[in-house]
Design a protein around this motif. Structure first.
Motif: not given
Length: 383
Positions: A231-241, A252-258, A266-273
């Motif tokens: 969970v975050g925002v792109p900085s010097d590493v892009t979402e595409g990279a 791809a089936g185990a890691v997701t970007l948000h 974000v709270r909803a994602l924490i609820g799944q972790s």
């Protein structure tokens, strides 16, 4: 005893709302709490986000109850130059500059002209990575050493920052630990143990997301079905990279970007972790880790200076060198096993020192000392 008059405070920070990150959240929370205490608060920032440089933001805006003024800049995001900053001092009694950058140097250089009392918070300086380390050290010992003399107080948000700046700040460095919004994610973690990890922060090289991905490969080598949400925002590493690297590693089936999520999402994602992970090599303080503790997540983190200091105060944190993917995977499995067996009791950590009410009060005390011309006593006042 007479009640002190409210202050007019100008916070200066290179990136702010609607951008999200540790620095932006710090300034937003401090500004809101100071406004709640009755002070007039404005935030001066740049008119473009580094993550979306093509989009120009409104020159004036009020977001989340905070008055924001934005100015144009040129140059790189590492040292954005914004010469119109001095036109926005207005009626400010005091200027609070956040981080060590153009604003920090420029307001110090122009001190004989604007003559406003100033306070600076270091926020880790500019040593988040080892890149250009020699140039950074030369700049720190030269221009930064000169600039600190323009400030009535320099405040470090961690003991490691204080040690770094103590050698160049006449009169010493105050330490005021970062405040954290403890209600935002309070108790949000999944009530039942899940093989689900979450990390929060900028997509930046110093966060070492590449090492997190290597750890995920090690965790799932036996087909255990671990999940990681980044969970975050792109900085010097892009979402595409990041997406390309996730695909290349077969995750791809185990890691997701948000990206771009608000607090409820974000709270909803924490609820799944169940666990919080961070491979970050450098942190000014570690707000996300404290938020994770407040949520009931079990943290496993790389032993940078900030996390090592927090570990001394919060034994629930596990530290492991994320450069060793398999050893870190073992540490994560062990933390999960303790949680599953009921050996970890979540929600018992004392986090009261991080409440914004006390942090804001200490900053206002620092401001008043600066206004009184007592910069040499600020470190004692804030202790």
């Amino acid at each position: 005893m007479p009640i002190p008059a409210p202050l007019s405070i100008l916070h200066v920070v290179r990136q702010f709302l609607p951008n999200r990150g540790g620095l932006e959240d710090f300034v937003a929370n401090l500004a809101r709490e100071q406004a709640r205490l009755g002070h007039r608060v404005r935030v001066l920032t740049l008119d473009r986000l580094f993550s979306r440089p093509e989009a120009r933001l409104p020159a004036r805006e009020r977001l989340e109850g905070i008055e924001i003024e934005r100015i144009p800049f040129f140059g790189s995001h590492r040292y954005p130059v914004a010469p119109s900053a001095f036109r926005h001092l207005g009626d400010a009694d005091l200027v609070h500059v956040h981080a060590i950058d153009f604003f920090f140097d420029a307001f110090a250089l122009a001190k004989p002209l604007h003559r406003r009392p100033m306070v600076a918070t270091t926020h880790g300086g500019f040593f988040h990575t080892d890149a250009h380390s020699r140039l950074k050290k030369l700049w720190f010992e030269g221009p930064t050493r000169m600039s600190v003399r323009g400030y009535e107080a320099v405040v470090a948000c961690s003991e490691s920052d204080a040690r770094l700046f103590a050698g160049i700040v006449p009169g010493g460095v105050a330490v005021i630990q970062n405040g954290v919004d403890l209600e935002k994610f309070a108790g949000a973690a999944s009530p039942e143990p899940r093989r689900a990890l979450l990390t929060i922060g900028r997509f930046a090289h110093n966060k070492r997301l590449d090492r997190l991905l290597a750890v995920m490969q090690a965790l799932n080598a036996d087909g255990a079905g671990w999940r990681l949400r980044i969970v975050g925002v792109p900085s010097d590493v892009t979402e595409g990279a990041l997406t390309a690297e996730i695909d290349r590693l077969g995750l791809a089936g185990a890691v997701t970007l948000h990206t771009g999520l608000d607090a409820p999402a974000v709270r909803a994602l924490i609820g799944q972790s169940s666990l919080f992970v961070s491979a970050s090599q450098y942190e000014g303080f570690g707000i996300a880790l404290i938020e994770a503790l407040s949520a009931g997540l079990v943290p496993v983190a790389h032993p940078n200076d900030a996390f090592a200091w927090l570990k001394k105060r919060h034994p629930l944190i596990s530290l492991c060198d994320f450069a060793d993917a398999y050893a870190t995977a073992g540490t994560i499995r062990a933390a999960y096993d303790r949680l599953e067996q009921g050996a970890i009791v979540r929600g018992t950590e004392d986090l009261s020192d991080y409440r914004w009410a006390s942090v804001a009060a200490r900053y206002v005390a620092t401001y008043r000392a600066a206004l009184a011309g007592a910069g040499q006593t600020v470190a004692a006042t804030a202790a």
